[in-house]
Design an enzyme around this catalytic site. Structure first.
Site, PDB file in Angstrom:
ATOM      1  N   LYS A   1       0.807  -1.214   0.000  1.00  0.00           N
ATOM      2  CA  LYS A   1       0.000   0.000   0.000  1.00  0.00           C
ATOM      3  C   LYS A   1       0.846   1.273   0.000  1.00  0.00           C
ATOM      4  CE  LYS A   1      -4.388  -1.496   0.509  1.00  0.00           C
ATOM      5  NZ  LYS A   1      -5.541  -1.049  -0.288  1.00  0.00           N
TER       6      LYS A   1
ATOM      7  N   SER B   1      -9.114  -0.180   6.795  1.00  0.00           N
ATOM      8  CA  SER B   1      -9.042  -1.141   7.897  1.00  0.00           C
ATOM      9  C   SER B   1      -7.622  -1.342   8.397  1.00  0.00           C
ATOM     10  CB  SER B   1      -9.616  -2.492   7.454  1.00  0.00           C
ATOM     11  OG  SER B   1      -8.846  -3.018   6.383  1.00  0.00           O
TER      12      SER B   1
ATOM     13  N   ASN C   1       1.531  -7.347   7.908  1.00  0.00           N
ATOM     14  CA  ASN C   1       1.036  -6.756   9.160  1.00  0.00           C
ATOM     15  C   ASN C   1       0.012  -7.700   9.779  1.00  0.00           C
ATOM     16  OD1 ASN C   1       2.589  -4.347   8.999  1.00  0.00           O
ATOM     17  ND2 ASN C   1       1.212  -3.628   7.403  1.00  0.00           N
TER      18      ASN C   1
END
Length: 334
Positions: A63, A88, A321
């Site tokens: 991202k 999110s 993550n």
């Protein structure tokens, strides 16, 4: 190889030129992520697999590429008022980090059930968190309020040409790092990642196959491909928390036209693939990121004659993550 002249900015909002421009813009800030291989996983899949490790990207996920391109595309007047998004987790952290690099505010609307590890990333990168209810309507309403109060510029998590162009730089790197890749498998959610990858890869090699990997519990992309129009699910249920979004107006045309197929897999297959990334590849990958490996190992892929010639496969490990507690519970039980 002749470039694909049918992929134009007028048609999709993004093309190979905007992706190459993004590559030049973000190059000073991103990591050029490595490609890993594993003889054991090659044997298991009966293919040669090349893992593009975006879990090693800044912010822990792909991202950052799109967020960085979007942030550094803003003019000074836009940037000075800051940026806002709803996410999110991974896009939230990526935008906060990119905004911090440009020294501008980042207002991040996060659903109150987001994984704690992703919330902590946003805090680590100086993002200003505003919690919403875990519904799209609440996220969008809260984001609109923040925009009105601050004048911040909206950076959508995936339905933005700057985001899509930034994500497409993954394919530029991968196809430079590994020769003769014939197939790329990419996680799909809102479609920003796979749109960028498909537009870049098929511009360079029109015959390359682009396959989407999707959880059965959030299979809107598969349903959309089958229906020929965007299908939105009333609810989703999957361990892959990063793959619960719906396709957008900019990403759907790319998915419709350039993604060759969507492979859906069960959560247990995703969990097993995540374990393999740990145990065999020695890489920390979140379930959303491991789904490409789950797809290539699935019976759906292995038994489909349409992909018998997919022998050199790039797999995007989209992020690392991970909420370790959730993964542990899925393996061992609460």
């Amino acid at each position: 190889m002749e470039p694909n002249s049918e992929i134009t900015k007028e048609k999709y909002g993004v093309d190979i030129s905007s992706i190459r421009e993004a590559q030049g813009r973000i190059d000073p800030y991103i990591h050029k992520t490595p490609v890993f291989t594993s003889g054991s996983l090659n044997d298991m899949s009966r293919r040669k697999l090349f893992f593009k490790c975006e879990c090693f990207q800044k912010g822990g996920a792909f991202k950052f590429r799109g967020a960085c391109n979007a942030i550094f595309s803003l003019n000074k007047d836009q940037a000075d008022k800051g940026v806002v998004t709803h996410s999110s987790g991974n896009h939230a952290a990526a935008l906060a980090l990119a905004a911090d690099l440009r020294d501008i505010p980042a207002y991040v609307v996060i659903p109150n059930n987001a994984p704690n590890c992703k919330i902590q990333n946003v805090i680590r990168y100086s993002g200003q968190i505003i919690y919403s209810q875990p519904t799209l309507q609440s996220r969008e309403t809260t984001t609109a309020r923040i925009m009105q109060e601050t004048g911040a510029f909206l950076i959508h998590p995936y339905n933005d040409v700057r985001i899509i162009s930034g994500q497409g730089t993954i394919a530029l790197e991968l196809l430079e790092q590994v020769q003769e890749i014939d197939t790329i498998i990419v996680p799909i959610s809102g479609g920003g990642l796979i749109s960028g990858v498909a537009l870049a890869a098929k511009s360079i090699n029109p015959s390359i196959r682009i396959l989407a990997a999707e959880p059965c519990g959030a299979n809107d992309a598969a349903l959309s491909k089958a229906a020929g129009e965007i299908v939105k699910l009333p609810e989703t249920n999957t361990i892959a928390d990063g793959l619960r979004a719906s396709l957008g107006s900019l990403t759907w045309p790319v998915v419709r036209d350039l993604v060759d197929a969507v492979i859906t897999v069960e959560d247990q297959e995703i969990v097993e693939a995540t374990k393999l990334c740990y145990e065999v590849l020695k890489v920390v990958v979140e379930p959303s990121g491991a789904i490409g490996l789950a797809a290539v190992l699935s019976d759906t892929f292995q038994n489909n004659p349409a992909w018998k010639d997919s022998n050199r496969i790039g797999i995007v490990l989209s992020g690392g993550n991970l909420d370790l507690g959730a993964l542990w519970d899925s393996i061992c039980g609460p």
